[in-house]
Design an enzyme around this catalytic site. Structure first.
Site, PDB file in Angstrom:
ATOM      1  N   GLU A 101      -6.540   1.669  -2.807  1.00  0.00           N
ATOM      2  CA  GLU A 101      -5.608   0.568  -3.051  1.00  0.00           C
ATOM      3  C   GLU A 101      -5.921  -0.054  -4.405  1.00  0.00           C
ATOM      4  O   GLU A 101      -6.937   0.247  -5.032  1.00  0.00           O
ATOM      5  CB  GLU A 101      -5.706  -0.495  -1.964  1.00  0.00           C
ATOM      6  N   ASN A 150      -6.218  -3.897  -6.235  1.00  0.00           N
ATOM      7  CA  ASN A 150      -6.234  -5.353  -6.118  1.00  0.00           C
ATOM      8  C   ASN A 150      -5.705  -5.928  -7.425  1.00  0.00           C
ATOM      9  O   ASN A 150      -6.312  -5.727  -8.482  1.00  0.00           O
ATOM     10  CB  ASN A 150      -7.635  -5.872  -5.847  1.00  0.00           C
ATOM     11  N   ILE A 174     -11.693   9.076   5.487  1.00  0.00           N
ATOM     12  CA  ILE A 174     -12.741   9.784   4.768  1.00  0.00           C
ATOM     13  C   ILE A 174     -14.053   9.181   5.231  1.00  0.00           C
ATOM     14  O   ILE A 174     -14.371   8.024   4.909  1.00  0.00           O
ATOM     15  CB  ILE A 174     -12.580   9.644   3.238  1.00  0.00           C
ATOM     16  N   ARG A 228      -5.685  -8.721  -8.971  1.00  0.00           N
ATOM     17  CA  ARG A 228      -6.270 -10.048  -9.212  1.00  0.00           C
ATOM     18  C   ARG A 228      -7.720  -9.858  -9.631  1.00  0.00           C
ATOM     19  O   ARG A 228      -8.240  -8.752  -9.652  1.00  0.00           O
ATOM     20  CB  ARG A 228      -6.231 -10.861  -7.923  1.00  0.00           C
ATOM     21  N   LYS A 249       0.807  -1.219   0.000  1.00  0.00           N
ATOM     22  CA  LYS A 249       0.000   0.000   0.000  1.00  0.00           C
ATOM     23  C   LYS A 249       0.841   1.272   0.000  1.00  0.00           C
ATOM     24  O   LYS A 249       0.450   2.288  -0.574  1.00  0.00           O
ATOM     25  CB  LYS A 249      -0.964  -0.024   1.191  1.00  0.00           C
TER      26      LYS A 249
END
Length: 455
Positions: A289, A291, A203, A293, A116
């Site tokens: 972030e 992913n 947030i 996949r 991250k």
């Protein structure tokens, strides 16, 4: 095209990949643990090979055994699905070294975007908006206290190498920070073998919006629209839909363009998802972030876009160009997915493994799909994730999709184990959800307190 691929996973995603491969004329190898000897993916694949005992660390996470299975069966590629080794750059790198194609991005890109902190730095370079947060890894509570004071509360603690809701804590003030940091760090160390943390401003309230992207080795990158994944419990998604009712035409163009820019910046190949937090009050969105996949909720995107994401993954890994260009992608109607778990919502969602004595899955009509590896007589093992099925519906509009989902859940009947079907039915029928009036806090702060009061 590949002659044979190995599926390094289990359950419904393994079944999903086997079916896509078969439709492409590609042979399949299933791997299984001793606990999964009678699993559906084992029966459906062309070949099956046991890779270890029930414990994931000795089977589905056992890189040596999985790679040995690929070599022994002559598999040219490995599809990792989601979870397990799907975002493990070491495994992707080992595949590369053994000349076995990893059906996903390169290990280099996984390192860049799977961590991250690295991902955040790359997004800043790409000009994608990110939330205020720490510039690097945070290892001690003293560091955390200092950074939190600079950023301002409330904050989110996140495991740098995390995913799946592990190693994440919300912190409202300095009194909560130290115990939360220590707990999140310990959880991250146990789950990922890496206790490094980072901190970002929370947030809140927010919408969790993610954009599906696809890239190929020729440099083409496209998006397949967005999904709203704001209905979550303990940072785990419960229900997803596409498109999001919180996004208008202009904002949709902005957020999907940012996702494509992000993927292009890292020369992304294969399927991936760029996740954002949307502040509805200001209309601003922030990168959260990536992913690297296929996602659990990919079917809702397949319904609204008409693109088979798993087939595209296999084609791209084979070196083919994407079968569609951005201008070819059109979006139609509305899709919703409910995750069906073997768990007891009335008992703090405790897992409910056991033998399925009777099973009826909803069917009939256009725009209804059930992805599952269940069958009558199957015994759900206690060692793995509790998700046993996904019900996905598509309608001409959101109201039709909601009604279709209600109908499908009313038909869903499984005996022998406790499931969250009734919980999902109540959720999809809640007036706030029907109106599209919810954010990431709704399930935990509004819906669950009322639901758990009921007898």
């Amino acid at each position: 095209m590949f002659n044979k691929i190995l599926i390094a996973n289990r359950g419904e995603i393994a079944v999903r990949i086997i079916r896509a491969a078969r439709e492409l004329g590609v042979g399949t190898v299933a791997i299984y643990s001793t606990a999964d000897r009678d699993a559906l993916h084992v029966h459906l694949a062309d070949e099956a090979i046991c890779v270890g005992p029930a414990r994931s660390t000795e089977s589905y996470l056992n890189m040596n055994n999985i790679l040995s299975a690929a070599v022994a069966t002559g598999a040219q590629a490995i599809h990792p699905g989601f979870g397990f080794l799907s975002e493990n750059s070491k495994f992707a790198r080992l595949c590369e070294e053994m000349n076995i194609k990893f059906i996903g991005p390169s290990a280099k890109v996984m390192d860049m975007m799977g961590d991250k902190i690295n991902a955040r730095a790359e997004m800043i370079k790409a000009g994608v908006p990110v939330t205020p947060g720490s510039e690097g890894e945070v290892h001690t509570t003293d560091e955390a206290v200092k950074i939190a004071e600079e950023i301002g509360y409330p904050i989110m603690l996140k495991a740098s190498a995390g995913g799946g809701g592990k190693g994440i804590r919300k912190v409202n003030n300095v009194e909560e920070l130290v115990p939360a940091f220590e707990a999140a760090q310990a959880e991250a160390q146990a789950a990922f073998g890496n206790g490094a943390m980072f901190i970002e401003r929370m947030i809140f309230p927010a919408r969790h919006i993610e954009v599906q992207i696809l890239g190929d080795s020729q440099g083409n990158v496209i998006h397949l629209g967005e999904r709203d994944c704001s209905l979550q419990r303990n940072n785990q998604k419960v229900l997803e839909e596409s498109p999001s009712v919180a996004i208008g035409h202009t904002l949709r163009q902005e957020i999907t363009a940012a996702a494509v820019k992000a993927a292009q910046h890292v020369s992304y190949e294969n399927a991936g998802t760029i996740e954002f937090l949307l502040d509805e009050s200001s209309g601003k969105f922030y990168f959260m972030e990536m992913n690297t996949r296929v996602q659990v909720e990919h079917p809702v995107t397949e319904f609204v876009s008409g693109v088979d994401i798993v087939k595209e993954q296999i084609r791209v890994a084979n070196g083919n160009e994407l079968s569609v260009k951005q201008e070819d992608v059109t979006f139609s109607g509305h899709a919703i997915e409910c995750r069906i778990n073997a768990e007891n919502p009335k008992f703090n969602f405790a897992p409910s493994p056991g033998r399925i004595t009777n099973l009826f899955l909803p069917s009939g009509g256009v725009g209804l799909r059930v992805d599952s590896a269940m069958y009558s007589g199957y015994s759900i093992p206690p060692y793995y994730d509790s998700m046993i099925a996904k019900v996905i519906v598509h309608g001409e509009n959101r109201f039709e999709a909601l009604m279709k989902m209600q109908r499908a859940l009313l038909e869903f009947d499984v005996e022998g184990v406790i499931t969250n079907v009734d919980f999902q039915l109540e959720l999809i029928s809640d007036p706030h959800v029907v109106a599209g009036d919810y954010d990431t806090s709704f399930l935990g702060n509004v819906f669950l307190p009322e639901y758990q009061k009921e007898d």
